[in-house]
Design an enzyme around this catalytic site. Sequence first.
Site, PDB file in Angstrom:
ATOM      1  CE  LYS A 134      -3.908  -2.447   1.866  1.00  7.47           C
ATOM      2  NZ  LYS A 134      -4.902  -2.649   2.913  1.00  7.47           N
ATOM      3  CG  ASP A 135       4.563   1.714   2.152  1.00  2.00           C
ATOM      4  OD1 ASP A 135       3.904   2.432   2.911  1.00  2.00           O
ATOM      5  OD2 ASP A 135       5.324   0.803   2.550  1.00  2.00           O
TER       6      ASP A 135
END
Length: 461
Positions: free
Chosen positions: A110-111
């Site tokens: 998700k970064d």
Amino acid sequence: MRYKSTRGGVSGLSFEEAVMMGLASDGGLLIPEKIPLLNEKDLKHLFELPYTKLAYEIINRYQDGIPSNDLMAIIQKSYAKYDTVNMIPVRKAAGMRIAELYHGPTYSFKDVALQFLGNLFEYILTKKGQKLNILGATSGDTGSAAIYGVKGRKNINVFMLYPANRVSHVQEMQMTTTESPNVFCLEIGGNFDNCQDLVKSTFNDLEFKEELNLGAVNSINWARILAQTVYYFWIYFKTVHRVGDEINIIVPTGNFGNVFAGYLARKMGLPIAKLMIATNRNNILTRTVKFGDYSIERVHPTISPAMDIQIASNFERYLYYLYGGDCEKVTDAMELLRVEKEIDIRGHLLGQLQRDFIAGEASDDDMKDTIRKVFAQSDYMIDPHTACGVYVANQMDIVADNTVCLSTAHPAKFPDVIHEVLGAWPEIPDGLRDLEERQKVSYKIMPELQDLKSFISQHAK
């Protein structure tokens, strides 16, 4: 490029307006009015690009308001901490390929999206001279990735809801130990779906949303889907020998955002043959693909907590395309889900769904056994979510050199599971080593809408 709601009540939005709106004001999700198509010549042009330039080429097709130099600067800033030449390694293991999406600041896939979204928010707010209160819910990794994307930024506060005792210890410590005054982590009594319902209900109070200038970081925000679409192209180019070859991709998923990004990439023209959904015991997506049964059941805690979800928010985006762009049918389906807790997909619609996806599920024991087998066969350590994908690939008999499983989290985020299964601790990355030395700061509230709104009102600046 203009944006509209899946429910038909909002249209004609610019890319920046869509990003700032998050959830559409009619309760739907925002989608582009058209999907850009890429031909073989386009794909060949993208083949050798480093990640930042690839991201620019894909994202720029969905917007026309941000000058080229500014968009490229946002992308470069977002991925400055990555090795953008080999940003997402695609390794051979377990008889297939594993795409390591977790090399960002919080060691989660998700970064990739949330670093971009944080910088995009800052760019738009600075230009407009506005402040933003971000509201989100997390079943694990979204929270820390979102927080690390916006912590310490001017003109932004972030309120992150997570289910008490239902995320891993490492995930919780990442969220609650930033010591950043613009970060508020809220422990909610209940499960992730309760957190997600609170977020949606808050956004649906349009007066409150406007008064507090609320923004979304969950995958209901279109910019997150768009940023994730980029790495499907990257993974494809790192896997095939020549443009035009097909690949299979396995996506461990709960909220349908990650796999919808793959669906979008395929609609753009990326040659993905099979797009597989892998779920844990919380198998609403598997039941839907196999039987057309999208019915909400009780959420069961598992060793892959990011997928402990029964209401997959992004499924509404897919429904829009499944229903042929009929917003009225989408609205009726979502109302049926709200009232009856189910959507029944049968007949030709189920046939189309099964042409778009295949799906399978894994139990906790299946995931543990897969972690053990992959380590024994390949001397390679995977986390439980990745193990879910690898197990399902084997069950569906698509293990091959052109099959890629998305690895969504570093195994060090689940050290207790790894130690239980392998009898050894995973190597701890630098960014996780001092978590226990930091002071945890969180706030406990009940899953009540008024309690959440009161908290936000008291702490928004």
